[in-house]
Design an enzyme around this catalytic site. Structure first.
Site, PDB file in Angstrom:
ATOM      1  CE  LYS A 124       7.122   0.066   4.966  1.00 25.53           C
ATOM      2  NZ  LYS A 124       8.386   0.081   4.221  1.00 25.53           N
ATOM      3  CD  GLU A 133       5.032   5.535   1.877  1.00 28.25           C
ATOM      4  OE1 GLU A 133       5.586   4.598   1.276  1.00 28.25           O
ATOM      5  OE2 GLU A 133       5.454   5.981   2.956  1.00 28.25           O
ATOM      6  CE  LYS A 180       7.111   8.619   4.111  1.00 30.67           C
ATOM      7  NZ  LYS A 180       7.998   7.511   3.700  1.00 30.67           N
ATOM      8  NE  ARG A 192      10.301   6.953  -3.570  1.00 29.81           N
ATOM      9  CZ  ARG A 192      11.298   6.103  -3.739  1.00 29.81           C
ATOM     10  NH1 ARG A 192      11.715   5.797  -4.945  1.00 29.81           N
ATOM     11  NH2 ARG A 192      11.897   5.564  -2.688  1.00 29.81           N
ATOM     12  CG  ASP A 209       6.817   0.084   1.177  1.00 24.04           C
ATOM     13  OD1 ASP A 209       6.368   1.002   1.900  1.00 24.04           O
ATOM     14  OD2 ASP A 209       7.619  -0.777   1.579  1.00 24.04           O
ATOM     15  CG  ASP A 254       7.004   6.389   6.786  1.00 27.62           C
ATOM     16  OD1 ASP A 254       8.170   6.810   6.667  1.00 27.62           O
ATOM     17  OD2 ASP A 254       6.359   5.892   5.855  1.00 27.62           O
ATOM     18  CG  ASP A 305       4.995   3.021   4.536  1.00 19.94           C
ATOM     19  OD1 ASP A 305       4.147   2.470   3.799  1.00 19.94           O
ATOM     20  OD2 ASP A 305       6.165   3.249   4.187  1.00 19.94           O
TER      21      ASP A 305
HETATM   22  N1  BES Z   1       8.844   4.574   5.064  1.00 14.75           N
HETATM   23  C1  BES Z   1       9.641   3.785   4.215  1.00 14.75           C
HETATM   24  C2  BES Z   1      11.137   3.967   4.429  1.00 14.75           C
HETATM   25  C3  BES Z   1      11.698   3.564   5.766  1.00 14.75           C
HETATM   26  C4  BES Z   1      12.358   2.356   5.901  1.00 14.75           C
HETATM   27  C5  BES Z   1      11.622   4.391   6.847  1.00 14.75           C
HETATM   28  C6  BES Z   1      12.901   2.002   7.117  1.00 14.75           C
HETATM   29  C7  BES Z   1      12.169   4.033   8.062  1.00 14.75           C
HETATM   30  C8  BES Z   1      12.810   2.835   8.189  1.00 14.75           C
HETATM   31  C9  BES Z   1       9.357   4.110   2.751  1.00 14.75           C
HETATM   32  O1  BES Z   1       8.082   4.553   2.474  1.00 14.75           O
HETATM   33  C10 BES Z   1       9.566   2.852   1.981  1.00 14.75           C
HETATM   34  O2  BES Z   1       8.869   1.930   2.219  1.00 14.75           O
HETATM   35  N2  BES Z   1      10.559   2.857   1.105  1.00 14.75           N
HETATM   36  C11 BES Z   1      10.873   1.704   0.345  1.00 14.75           C
HETATM   37  C12 BES Z   1      11.163   2.158  -1.065  1.00 14.75           C
HETATM   38  C13 BES Z   1      11.280   1.050  -2.048  1.00 14.75           C
HETATM   39  C14 BES Z   1       9.956   0.376  -2.261  1.00 14.75           C
HETATM   40  C15 BES Z   1      11.807   1.611  -3.352  1.00 14.75           C
HETATM   41  C16 BES Z   1      12.091   1.051   0.958  1.00 14.75           C
HETATM   42  O3  BES Z   1      12.987   1.751   1.430  1.00 14.75           O
HETATM   43  O4  BES Z   1      12.124  -0.170   1.020  1.00 14.75           O
HETATM   44 ZN    ZN Z   2       7.066   5.484   4.085  1.00 14.19          ZN
HETATM   45 ZN    ZN Z   3       6.736   2.943   2.119  1.00 15.06          ZN
END
Ligand code: BES
Ligand code: ZN
Ligand code: ZN
Length: 496
Positions: A277, A349, A265, A351, A347, A288, A270
Site C-alpha cells: 500500500k 488478503e 476478519k 477474502r 492486498d 483491519d 495490513d
Molecule cells: N484492508 C483493506 C481494505 C480497507 C481499505 C479497509 C480502506 C479500510 C479502509 C483490504 O485488505 C484491501 O487492501 N483491499 C483492497 C482490495 C483490492 C486490492 C482489490 C482495496 O480495497 O484496495
Molecule cells: Zn485488509
Molecule cells: Zn489488503
C-alpha cells in the site's frame, strides 16, 4: 460510568445537570417541557419565542441555576421533528448531551426521558448512547482526557410502576454498550501491541470470563487443517497466525434450530504485502481487525443476554506483511475447502483468510453464516463513511438483518451479488482469482469471492471498511474505532 434509574420528580433531582430533549414543532414547549417551564417561571417559553429554543436536531440550550429545579444546570437538546423521532435519535441525543457536558467538566447528570418514552426500548437506547459516548480512545495518552469522563448518570422520567421495564432496558443497554466498547478497545490497539497471538489471548480471557467455550488454533493446528489461504497471508512475516473459536450454546437447544456462524476478519496490520500500500494513511490499517473485534464483542454480549440459538464465532487472524517469504502476485494457493486461488493482488488478503474461516465455521456446524470485514476501499467509494455494505445470498435472512440494523440504529445498505458478477473472479490458471479484472465493482468482487466458500448456506457479508473508524469525532462518538455492527448482530441473534 455508573447508571441508575430514579423515579423522583425531576424538580427534586439534585444533580450537576438535568438533561432532556425538545421537538421541532410550532410550540416546542409542551407536556414535560412545559412542566419544566412552569417550574422555571416561563423561561423556556421566552427562549422559544426569541428563537433560541427551536428543537432543531442537536441544538443545545444550556441554562445555569434554573429556577424551580434542584439541578445546577438544565440542558435541552434538540431532537428534530417528532414524527421522525426513533430510538436511533434518542441514542444520538443522549450521547451528544453526554459529550457536551463532558467537555464542560460535569461529573454526573440526570437524563429525563419525555412523556411517551418511559419504555424498555428507550432505556436501552439511552444507555447505549450514553456509554458509547463516554468512551475515548486515549489508552496510550499519559495526559488522560479520560479524567473528564462522566462518573454517573441517573435515568429519570420513569414512574414507580415503570421502574421494572426501565431497569430491564438499562441492563440490556449496559451489556451491549460494554461489549461495543470492548470491541473498540481492541480496534484502538496499534499493531505492535496487538498481534494475532495477543488478540487470541484477549479473546480467550474474554471467553473464559464470560463463560463461553473457547479454542485457539495455533499455526500448527492451522497447518494440520490445511488452511492454505490463511497461511498464504501469514507467510509474509514472522508473526504466526491464530484462529479463535468462541462458542455459545443455549441451555435448552431446540432441535433443528439454526446455528449461527459469525466470522470476523482480523488482520492486525495490513501493509498490502508484496502488492504494498502507499505509505500515506497506512497507519490506519491497524483497524483491519475490526470485523474480528466486532464478532468477539457480539459473543461477549450474547454470553450475558443468553439467546436461544447456538452461535459459533470464528476469527482468523494474521498480519499481512511483505517479507522475503511473502506470497507473490500469481502464486496459487489451495484453501481449506480444496478450491484453488490465484492471488493476483496480495492486498486482497481479507477474502483469503475469510475463505478458510467460513469453511471451518461450516465444518463446526454453522448453518447460517455472517461475516464482517474491513474488506474493500471500494465500499467507501460506493457508500462513503455512512452505510455498511450488506451482501446476502438469502433475501429472507438478509431482510432480517436489515430490520435488526434499523432497530439498532446502524446504517446498512444492501448491495447486489447476482450471478452476472461471478465472472469477475473466474480464474485463468486456478479455480478463482482474488481480484476482478479491472471492471469496477470492487466491493462486489470481494463478496463474490467469499461467496465461493459458503456453499448452500444462507450467508451475509458486511463490508465495514467505511464505518469501522471515525476520522473525526461525531457529537455523540469519539474519533477512532466505532464498534460498528455489534448492536445489529446482537439484535439479530436475539430475534431468533
Ligand atoms: N484492508 C483493506 C481494505 C480497507 C481499505 C479497509 C480502506 C479500510 C479502509 C483490504 O485488505 C484491501 O487492501 N483491499 C483492497 C482490495 C483490492 C486490492 C482489490 C482495496 O480495497 O484496495
Ligand atoms: Zn485488509
Ligand atoms: Zn489488503
Amino acid at each position: 460510568m455508573q447508571m441508575t434509574l430514579e423515579t423522583k420528580p425531576f424538580a427534586a433531582l439534585e444533580t450537576d445537570a438535568l438533561v432532556s430533549y425538545v421537538f421541532e414543532e410550532n410550540d416546542p414547549v409542551q407536556s414535560r417541557i412545559a412542566e419544566i417551564d412552569q417550574a422555571a417561571n416561563g423561561l423556556l417559553r421566552k427562549l422559544a419565542k426569541s428563537g433560541e429554543l427551536t428543537g432543531k436536531t442537536l441544538e443545545f440550550t444550556l441554562i445555569h441555576a434554573p429556577a424551580g429545579l434542584k439541578a445546577a444546570r438544565l440542558l435541552l437538546v434538540g431532537a428534530g421533528k417528532r414524527e421522525q423521532f426513533t430510538g436511533a435519535t434518542l441514542r444520538k441525543i443522549a450521547g451528544a448531551a453526554l459529550r457536551h457536558l463532558k467537555s464542560r467538566s460535569v461529573k454526573q447528570f440526570a437524563f429525563l426521558v419525555r412523556e411517551n418514552d418511559a419504555t424498555e426500548d428507550a432505556a436501552q437506547a439511552t444507555t447505549e448512547g450514553l456509554l458509547a459516548a463516554n468512551f475515548e480512545a486515549d489508552k496510550y495518552k499519559t495526559d488522560k482526557k479520560n479524567d473528564k469522563n462522566i462518573d454517573a448518570v441517573v435515568l429519570a422520567g420513569y414512574s414507580e410502576s415503570e421502574r421494572a421495564v426501565g431497569e430491564k432496558g438499562l441492563s440490556k443497554g449496559r451489556i451491549i454498550a460494554d461489549a461495543q466498547n470492548f470491541a473498540r478497545d481492541l480496534v484502538n490497539e496499534p499493531s505492535n501491541k496487538l498481534t494475532p497471538r495477543i488478540l487470541a489471548e484477549k479473546a480467550e480471557a474474554m471467553a473464559k470470563e464470560a463463560g463461553l467455550a473457547v479454542e485457539i488454533l495455533d499455526e500448527k493446528r492451522i497447518a494440520d487443517l490445511k488452511m492454505g489461504a490463511l497461511l498464504s497471508v501469514a507467510q509474509g512475516g514472522p508473526e504466526p497466525p491464530r484462529v479463535m473459536v468462541v462458542t455459545y450454546t443455549p441451555a435448552n437447544p431446540k432441535p433443528g434450530a439454526p446455528v449461527i456462524g459469525l466470522i470476523g476478519k482480523a488482520v492486525t496490520f495490513d501493509t498490502g504485502g508484496i502488492s504494498i500500500k502507499p505509505s500515506d494513511g497506512m497507519e490506519k490499517m491497524k483497524y483491519d481487525m475490526a470485523g474480528g473485534a466486532t464478532m468477539l464483542g457480539v459473543m461477549r454480549a450474547l454470553a450475558a443476554l443468553k439467546p436461544s440459538v447456538k452461535v459459533i464465532c470464528v476469527v482468523p487472524s494474521t498480519e499481512n506483511m511483505p517479507g522475503g517469504t511473502a506470497q507473490k502476485p500469481g502464486d496459487i494457493q489451495t484453501a481449506m475447502s480444496g478450491k484453488t486461488i490465484e492471488v493476483l493482488n496480495t492486498d486482497a488478503e481479507g477474502r483469503l483468510i475469510l475463505a478458510d474461516g467460513i469453511h471451518y465455521a461450516k465444518q463446526l456446524g454453522a448453518t447460517h453464516l455472517i461475516d464482517a470485514a474491513t474488506l474493500t476501499g471500494a465500499i467507501v467509494v460506493a457508500l462513503a463513511n455512512v452505510n455498511a455494505g450488506v451482501f446476502g445470498s438469502d433475501q429472507a435472512f438478509t431482510d432480517k438483518l436489515l430490520a435488526s440494523a434499523k432497530a439498532a440504529g446502524e446504517k446498512m445498505w444492501q448491495m447486489p451479488i447476482d450471478d452476472d458478477y461471478r465472472e469477475f473472479i473466474k480464474g485463468s490458471f486456478a479455480d478463482i482469482q482474488n481480484i476482478g479484472s479491472g471492471k469496477g465493482g470492487g466491493a462486489i468482487t470481494g463478496a463474490m469471492f467469499i461467496k465461493e466458500f459458503t456453499g448452500d448456506s444462507p450467508w451475509i457479508h458486511l463490508d465495514i471498511a467505511g464505518v469501522a473508524w471515525n476520522d473525526d469525532a461525531k457529537p455523540w462518538l469519539a474519533k477512532g474505532p466505532t464498534g460498528t455492527s455489534l448492536r445489529t448482530l446482537v439484535h439479530l441473534v436475539m430475534s431468533y
